[in-house]
Write a protein that holds these residues in place. Structure first.
Motif, PDB file in Angstrom:
ATOM      1  N   THR A  95      36.573  32.443  42.510  1.00 17.40           N
ATOM      2  CA  THR A  95      36.501  33.735  41.913  1.00 17.40           C
ATOM      3  C   THR A  95      35.241  33.797  41.328  1.00 17.40           C
ATOM      4  O   THR A  95      35.013  33.491  40.275  1.00 17.40           O
ATOM      5  N   ILE A 119      42.436  36.785  32.408  1.00 17.07           N
ATOM      6  CA  ILE A 119      42.914  38.156  31.875  1.00 17.07           C
ATOM      7  C   ILE A 119      44.436  37.922  31.562  1.00 17.07           C
ATOM      8  O   ILE A 119      44.915  37.016  31.939  1.00 17.07           O
ATOM      9  N   ALA A 162      45.592  35.182  45.480  1.00 11.98           N
ATOM     10  CA  ALA A 162      44.814  36.439  45.342  1.00 11.98           C
ATOM     11  C   ALA A 162      44.210  36.668  46.763  1.00 11.98           C
ATOM     12  O   ALA A 162      44.102  36.237  47.585  1.00 11.98           O
ATOM     13  N   THR A 193      45.440  34.424  33.980  1.00 13.76           N
ATOM     14  CA  THR A 193      44.534  34.683  34.985  1.00 13.76           C
ATOM     15  C   THR A 193      44.467  35.912  35.802  1.00 13.76           C
ATOM     16  O   THR A 193      45.541  36.505  35.894  1.00 13.76           O
ATOM     17  N   CYS A 194      43.402  36.095  36.594  1.00 14.74           N
ATOM     18  CA  CYS A 194      43.502  37.046  37.682  1.00 14.74           C
ATOM     19  C   CYS A 194      44.085  36.974  39.189  1.00 14.74           C
ATOM     20  O   CYS A 194      44.283  37.691  39.709  1.00 14.74           O
ATOM     21  N   SER A 243      47.627  35.592  41.161  1.00 16.38           N
ATOM     22  CA  SER A 243      48.863  35.867  41.023  1.00 16.38           C
ATOM     23  C   SER A 243      49.764  34.413  41.208  1.00 16.38           C
ATOM     24  O   SER A 243      49.198  33.761  41.845  1.00 16.38           O
ATOM     25  N   GLU A 270      44.054  39.717  24.995  1.00 13.57           N
ATOM     26  CA  GLU A 270      42.853  39.442  25.726  1.00 13.57           C
ATOM     27  C   GLU A 270      42.997  37.849  26.184  1.00 13.57           C
ATOM     28  O   GLU A 270      42.472  37.341  27.072  1.00 13.57           O
ATOM     29  N   ARG A 315      34.464  38.446  39.577  1.00  8.86           N
ATOM     30  CA  ARG A 315      35.340  39.095  38.357  1.00  8.86           C
ATOM     31  C   ARG A 315      35.686  38.047  37.307  1.00  8.86           C
ATOM     32  O   ARG A 315      35.748  36.819  37.546  1.00  8.86           O
ATOM     33  N   ASP A 316      36.168  38.410  36.314  1.00 11.99           N
ATOM     34  CA  ASP A 316      36.655  37.814  35.198  1.00 11.99           C
ATOM     35  C   ASP A 316      37.922  37.058  35.577  1.00 11.99           C
ATOM     36  O   ASP A 316      39.012  37.405  36.020  1.00 11.99           O
ATOM     37  N   LYS A 340      39.247  28.876  40.406  1.00 17.79           N
ATOM     38  CA  LYS A 340      37.999  29.576  39.548  1.00 17.79           C
ATOM     39  C   LYS A 340      36.913  29.440  40.253  1.00 17.79           C
ATOM     40  O   LYS A 340      35.850  30.212  40.237  1.00 17.79           O
ATOM     41  N   LYS A 383      50.841  41.423  39.440  1.00 21.13           N
ATOM     42  CA  LYS A 383      49.371  41.182  39.714  1.00 21.13           C
ATOM     43  C   LYS A 383      49.276  41.315  41.153  1.00 21.13           C
ATOM     44  O   LYS A 383      50.310  40.819  42.114  1.00 21.13           O
ATOM     45  N   HIS A 384      48.598  42.257  41.844  1.00 23.80           N
ATOM     46  CA  HIS A 384      48.222  42.377  43.170  1.00 23.80           C
ATOM     47  C   HIS A 384      49.319  43.151  43.958  1.00 23.80           C
ATOM     48  O   HIS A 384      49.629  42.755  45.035  1.00 23.80           O
TER      49      HIS A 384
END
Length: 380
Positions: free
Chosen positions: A321, A328, A252, A235-236, A238, A336, A324-325, A318, A285-286
């Motif tokens: 969020t 990821i 995040a 996911t997007c 952390s 992907e 954005r997607d 989710k 991430k981040h």
């Protein structure tokens, strides 16, 4: 007193004397006295090759970092990586060893790549008619607990190598026996059993010293939660890499920690409580960005249902969020659909399966696997 498989190796002298030995191990490959398996075997037999899994034979590589062939400074033995361009033993090395030995402490999670390396070694030995020996070690989070769903066959990968739930409740030796049988590999497999091990024990209840299996798994608590929070790698958000609490903090820059903690605590999930927190990852991430989220505090590790914890966190984050997607791939993975490989199904990412229905499937699959795995138990 619990003894590892390596502590009982003398029982197999007749099997190993006069043989050229290849060993795949890492810093967790130690005996009760913390002596490296490399040294134990090299003093007793002839070790001609070392093989390295993810994170390197000395544990100095980060997740996803490819390891090159090199010479181990301490022993002078050549080290070949099984986590680089190739993840199987090259046939060109067949004449350099007679027996392959595996000694790595696992986490008890399907996501973890060490069992994928074990399975590749099992297949390689079967193909090349080489004996394969597993020096057994504990399942650190209870060899009696199963959580999660069977992975869909087309999603099998290095982070999910076998059709079984996320938390599978087997030792490495038991897993090797199951894979050898279920896949009909016909490998000449020998498991060197532990002494004094009882499968309901967690590692921190044993008279053994815990050694981090990799840089981002610093404790037994992390190992428990990893079975659920590792899903956040796809996911997007952390998953806490680059902090002192990997897989124990989730967040995040856009997450509202107070709100998230409140929602999660209302669920009253067994063995855990949630606290709003801020953290700034030093890598992954981040990186360098202030993140808001929650820390998962474990109040009773034996009650935690980590997959359920992870899935409920996915559902709530989710919802937060929206710009954005959500799904990821992590920085070290190009696929992907990496989340699908972790989750074991495409249907959540594609919106064809609700989080609640997925949890129902997890409970159903876990019950089936609990019955199936008993056939391979070496310990009570």
């Amino acid at each position: 007193m619990i003894s590892y498989g390596i502590d009982n190796i003398e029982q197999y002298d007749a099997w190993l004397q006069g043989k050229k030995i290849a060993l795949i191990t890492n810093p967790t490959g130690i005996n009760r006295e913390l002596k490296s398996t490399i040294d134990v075997l090299n003093e007793r037999y002839e070790v001609t090759l070392l093989f390295s899994p993810e994170h390197g034979v000395r544990g100095d590589k980060q997740a996803g970092e490819h390891v090159r062939t090199y010479v181990d400074e301490k022993t002078g033995i050549e080290v070949f990586s099984l986590y680089g361009k190739t993840r199987i033993i090259p046939e060109t090395l067949n004449d350099r060893y007679d027996v392959l030995i595996y000694d790595i402490q696992d986490t008890g999670s399907r996501f973890y790549t060490y069992i994928s390396t074990l399975l590749n070694c099992l297949k390689s030995c079967a193909l090349n008619q080489k004996p394969f020996m597993v020096l057994d070690r504990p399942n650190p989070i209870g060899g009696h607990i199963v959580e999660g769903n069977y992975i869909t066959p087309e999603l099998l990968s290095f982070v999910g190598c076998f059709e079984m739930p996320q938390r599978y409740g087997l030792t490495p030796g038991e897993f090797a026996m199951m894979a050898n049988d279920k896949l009909k590999l016909g490998c000449n497999l020998q498991v060197v059993k532990m002494s004094g091990y009882e499968r309901q024990l967690f590692f921190d209840e044993m008279d053994l010293i815990f050694v981090n299996p990799s840089p981002n798994i610093p404790s037994v608590v992390t190992e428990v939660l990893y079975n659920g929070t590792c899903l956040f790698e796809g996911t997007c958000l952390s998953e806490g890499r680059g902090t002192t609490k990997p897989f124990e903090v989730i967040g995040a820059p856009w997450i509202r920690g107070e709100e998230l903690a409140g929602r999660m605590n209302k669920l009253q999930l067994p063995g855990v409580v949630f606290r709003p927190t801020y953290f700034t990852p030093t890598f992954s991430k981040h990186q360098g960005m202030m993140c808001e989220g929650v820390q998962i505090h474990v109040t009773d590790a034996k009650l935690v249902q980590a997959v359920e914890v992870g899935v409920h966190l996915l559902e709530e984050t989710k919802k937060m969020t929206t710009d954005r997607d959500f799904f990821i791939s992590p920085p070290f993975e190009s696929d992907e659909a990496f989340f699908d490989k972790l989750c074991g199904t495409k249907e959540i990412r594609l919106g064809k399966l609700s989080f609640s229905d997925y949890l129902v499937k997890c409970k159903e699959d876990a019950k089936v696997f609990e019955k199936e795995k008993v056939n391979y138990h070496l310990y009570i």
